[in-house]
Design a protein around this motif. Structure first.
Motif, mmCIF file in Angstrom:
data_model
loop_
_atom_site.group_PDB
_atom_site.id
_atom_site.type_symbol
_atom_site.label_atom_id
_atom_site.label_comp_id
_atom_site.label_asym_id
_atom_site.label_seq_id
_atom_site.Cartn_x
_atom_site.Cartn_y
_atom_site.Cartn_z
ATOM 1 N N ALA A 215 39.270 67.663 48.726
ATOM 2 C CA ALA A 215 39.174 66.289 48.229
ATOM 3 C C ALA A 215 40.397 65.468 48.591
ATOM 4 C CB ALA A 215 38.986 66.313 46.712
ATOM 5 N N LEU A 216 40.181 64.173 48.701
ATOM 6 C CA LEU A 216 41.265 63.217 48.918
ATOM 7 C C LEU A 216 41.313 62.294 47.707
ATOM 8 C CD1 LEU A 216 40.310 62.199 52.574
ATOM 9 C CD2 LEU A 216 42.102 63.825 51.887
ATOM 10 N N ALA A 217 42.534 61.972 47.289
ATOM 11 C CA ALA A 217 42.675 61.082 46.138
ATOM 12 C C ALA A 217 42.545 59.630 46.570
ATOM 13 C CB ALA A 217 44.020 61.313 45.460
ATOM 14 N N VAL A 231 37.360 61.753 46.734
ATOM 15 C CA VAL A 231 36.233 61.847 47.668
ATOM 16 C C VAL A 231 36.453 63.071 48.545
ATOM 17 C CG1 VAL A 231 35.816 59.352 47.722
ATOM 18 C CG2 VAL A 231 37.365 60.386 49.410
ATOM 19 N N SER A 232 35.367 63.613 49.106
ATOM 20 C CA SER A 232 35.546 64.833 49.896
ATOM 21 C C SER A 232 35.912 64.514 51.338
ATOM 22 C CB SER A 232 34.281 65.695 49.832
ATOM 23 O OG SER A 232 33.209 65.064 50.478
ATOM 24 N N ILE A 233 36.540 65.490 51.977
ATOM 25 C CA ILE A 233 36.887 65.347 53.385
ATOM 26 C C ILE A 233 35.610 65.497 54.236
ATOM 27 C CG2 ILE A 233 39.252 66.167 53.045
ATOM 28 C CD1 ILE A 233 38.377 68.902 54.036
ATOM 29 N N PRO A 234 35.631 65.008 55.486
ATOM 30 C CA PRO A 234 34.397 64.975 56.285
ATOM 31 C C PRO A 234 33.780 66.358 56.552
ATOM 32 C CG PRO A 234 36.034 63.506 57.209
ATOM 33 C CD PRO A 234 36.719 64.265 56.126
ATOM 34 N N ARG A 256 23.386 50.823 44.289
ATOM 35 C CA ARG A 256 23.088 50.969 45.714
ATOM 36 C C ARG A 256 24.241 50.490 46.585
ATOM 37 N NH1 ARG A 256 17.561 51.338 47.063
ATOM 38 N NH2 ARG A 256 16.279 51.151 45.211
ATOM 39 N N GLN A 257 24.913 49.425 46.103
ATOM 40 C CA GLN A 257 25.972 48.849 46.927
ATOM 41 C C GLN A 257 27.174 49.769 47.018
ATOM 42 O OE1 GLN A 257 26.358 44.745 47.132
ATOM 43 N NE2 GLN A 257 25.087 44.365 45.318
ATOM 44 N N ILE A 258 27.477 50.469 45.911
ATOM 45 C CA ILE A 258 28.579 51.433 45.959
ATOM 46 C C ILE A 258 28.196 52.563 46.903
ATOM 47 C CG2 ILE A 258 29.960 53.089 44.645
ATOM 48 C CD1 ILE A 258 29.611 51.243 42.179
ATOM 49 N N ALA A 259 26.949 53.046 46.767
ATOM 50 C CA ALA A 259 26.476 54.115 47.645
ATOM 51 C C ALA A 259 26.549 53.686 49.110
ATOM 52 C CB ALA A 259 25.046 54.513 47.266
ATOM 53 N N ALA A 260 26.135 52.446 49.380
ATOM 54 C CA ALA A 260 26.162 51.930 50.754
ATOM 55 C C ALA A 260 27.591 51.815 51.265
ATOM 56 C CB ALA A 260 25.454 50.576 50.820
ATOM 57 N N ALA A 261 28.508 51.428 50.374
ATOM 58 C CA ALA A 261 29.908 51.288 50.781
ATOM 59 C C ALA A 261 30.512 52.658 51.112
ATOM 60 C CB ALA A 261 30.709 50.591 49.678
ATOM 61 N N ILE A 262 30.153 53.684 50.329
ATOM 62 C CA ILE A 262 30.653 55.040 50.622
ATOM 63 C C ILE A 262 30.142 55.462 52.007
ATOM 64 C CG2 ILE A 262 30.564 57.482 49.959
ATOM 65 C CD1 ILE A 262 30.305 56.546 47.008
ATOM 66 N N ARG A 263 28.847 55.226 52.246
ATOM 67 C CA ARG A 263 28.263 55.569 53.551
ATOM 68 C C ARG A 263 28.997 54.856 54.689
ATOM 69 N NH1 ARG A 263 24.045 57.454 55.791
ATOM 70 N NH2 ARG A 263 22.949 57.964 53.896
ATOM 71 N N ALA A 264 29.266 53.569 54.475
ATOM 72 C CA ALA A 264 29.937 52.776 55.516
ATOM 73 C C ALA A 264 31.353 53.302 55.772
ATOM 74 C CB ALA A 264 29.980 51.302 55.107
ATOM 75 N N ALA A 265 32.025 53.728 54.690
ATOM 76 C CA ALA A 265 33.399 54.217 54.838
ATOM 77 C C ALA A 265 33.456 55.447 55.743
ATOM 78 C CB ALA A 265 33.988 54.537 53.466
ATOM 79 N N TYR A 266 32.413 56.282 55.675
ATOM 80 C CA TYR A 266 32.378 57.531 56.451
ATOM 81 C C TYR A 266 31.598 57.385 57.755
ATOM 82 C CZ TYR A 266 34.141 60.350 52.513
ATOM 83 O OH TYR A 266 34.893 60.897 51.517
ATOM 84 N N ALA A 267 31.121 56.169 58.048
ATOM 85 C CA ALA A 267 30.187 55.998 59.165
ATOM 86 C C ALA A 267 30.693 56.607 60.476
ATOM 87 C CB ALA A 267 29.878 54.510 59.347
ATOM 88 N N ASN A 322 45.261 58.519 56.152
ATOM 89 C CA ASN A 322 46.483 59.187 55.678
ATOM 90 C C ASN A 322 46.418 60.695 55.902
ATOM 91 O OD1 ASN A 322 47.385 56.716 54.828
ATOM 92 N ND2 ASN A 322 47.027 57.084 52.635
ATOM 93 N N ALA A 323 45.206 61.241 55.799
ATOM 94 C CA ALA A 323 45.037 62.687 55.987
ATOM 95 C C ALA A 323 44.811 63.028 57.460
ATOM 96 C CB ALA A 323 43.869 63.179 55.130
ATOM 97 N N GLY A 324 44.922 62.029 58.321
ATOM 98 C CA GLY A 324 44.737 62.250 59.752
ATOM 99 C C GLY A 324 43.293 62.520 60.134
ATOM 100 N N MET A 325 42.345 62.007 59.329
ATOM 101 C CA MET A 325 40.930 62.255 59.611
ATOM 102 C C MET A 325 40.249 61.003 60.113
ATOM 103 S SD MET A 325 40.389 64.563 56.260
ATOM 104 C CE MET A 325 40.959 66.272 56.234
#
Ligand code: ADP
Ligand code: MG
Length: 325
Positions: A215-217, A231-234, A256-267, A322-325
């Motif tokens: 996890a990342l803080a 949140v978890s690492i990829p 839904r918007q929070i869920a969509a934002a999480i998806r977008a962050a990891y896109a 920050n985690a280099g991911m």
């Protein structure tokens, strides 16, 4: 009156998990430190929630099952500290199932019990019980057979129940929760300390012991909205988004918007069929968010959805960078 309650039940009580949500929220509103949930038949045969909260005084028991009777209404609709406030859950449940409430306040010499079956009320009458409240719901939707047809089967309903309990449990780490299903479902969450360590420990119990190492803080602030969480690492993902939990000012929400934002962050780092695990806690001025859009669905409406989306995407991408991911 029964028909009105059954119509309201159609809104509030969609499935067994909705009953569990309402009963557990009531227990927490009553200041419970232990909440025990027992179900059978995916909650359609039996749901029992036992708490060690304040209890209901004998004279208040008939009110508890009367429509729009709540002991929780505050003058300011935005400033709702308790989880329930509409006084709809118990009468709705009583109109579509066999409901028994047994309760005793700390200073009462005996417990009292009231029974509601398909809207018909019997009692209150003396009963045996410890201080606190036991609510038993049997034969859910027996009074509305059409509803029963929409149920997805025991396994799916059990999963939904356990999801509801986990979501709530993450927000209340100091409360002990147990969930036992006749189908061997078992969740046991010990009471945790009222600090950051306790919160992280509860999260690990709910999201799995492997979660903390993966996890990342998250800790960010934008225009008065604070976002913290994990949140978890990829490389640590799931095939569904069931383990993404969001909270607004301490209450579980689905958005839904929070869920969509999480998806977008990891896109850029996750394929579309993989989902990060996440627990995101938003704190903001209660006037800037409406958490009461729907009586049961836990939807939220932020005054500034774009701000929230930007905050989620920005803070997760920052944590990944920050985690280099
Ligand atoms: P609401 O939670 O919106 O007030 P409910 O129908 O869920 O409406 O509950 C009605 C009332 O019954 C509550 O306001 C509360 O006073 C009482 N009550 C219900 N469950 C409990 C409980 N577990 N412990 C103490 N009081 C309870
Ligand atoms: Mg309630």
């Amino acid at each position: 009156e029964t028909v009105i309650n059954q119509i309201a039940a159609g809104e509030v009580i969609e499935r067994p998990a909705s009953v569990v949500k309402e009963l557990v929220e009531n227990a927490l509103d009553a200041g419970a430190t232990r909440v025990e949930i027992v179900t059978a038949g995916g909650g359609l045969n039996l749901i029992r929630v036992v708490d060690d909260g304040s209890g209901i005084a004998a004279s208040d028991l008939p009110l508890a099952v009367a429509r729009h009777c709540t002991s929780k209404l505050s003058d300011d609709i935005h400033d709702i500290r308790s989880l329930g406030f509409r006084g709809e859950a118990l009468p709705s449940i009583g109109s579509v199932a066999r409901l028994t409430i047994r309760s005793r306040t700390a200073d009462a010499t005996e417990a009292m019990e009231i029974v509601v079956e398909g809207g018909r009320i019997a009692g209150p009458r003396p009963a045996a019980a410890n201080a606190g409240t036991q609510v038993e719901v049997r034969d859910l939707f027996f009074a509305t057979p059409a509803r029963l047809k929409f149920m997805k089967g025991e396994r799916a309903e059990s999963t939904a129940i356990s999801d509801v309990v986990k979501r709530i449990a993450v927000a209340f780490p100091t409360v002990r929760f147990t969930l036992t299903g006749a189908d061997r479902t078992r969740l046991e969450l010990a009471a945790e300390a009222d600090d950051e360590v306790g919160r992280l420990h509860r999260l690990a119990k709910v999201l799995g012991d492997e979660f903390p190492k993966n996890a990342l803080a998250i800790d960010a602030m934008r225009e008065g909205v604070r976002l913290t969480g994990q949140v978890s690492i990829p490389s640590f993902t799931r095939a569904n988004a069931l383990q993404q939990y969001a909270y607004v000012n301490g209450r579980p929400v689905r958005d839904r918007q929070i869920a969509a934002a999480i998806r977008a962050a990891y896109a850029d780092v996750l394929p579309r069929d993989r989902h990060a695990l996440a627990a995101l806690f938003f704190s903001l001025d209660p006037a800037l968010v409406d958490v009461n859009v729907h009586p049961a669905k836990a939807d939220v409406r932020f005054r500034d959805p774009g701000l929230v989306r930007g905050l989620v995407i920005g803070s997760i991408r920052q944590a990944l960078a920050n985690a280099g991911m």
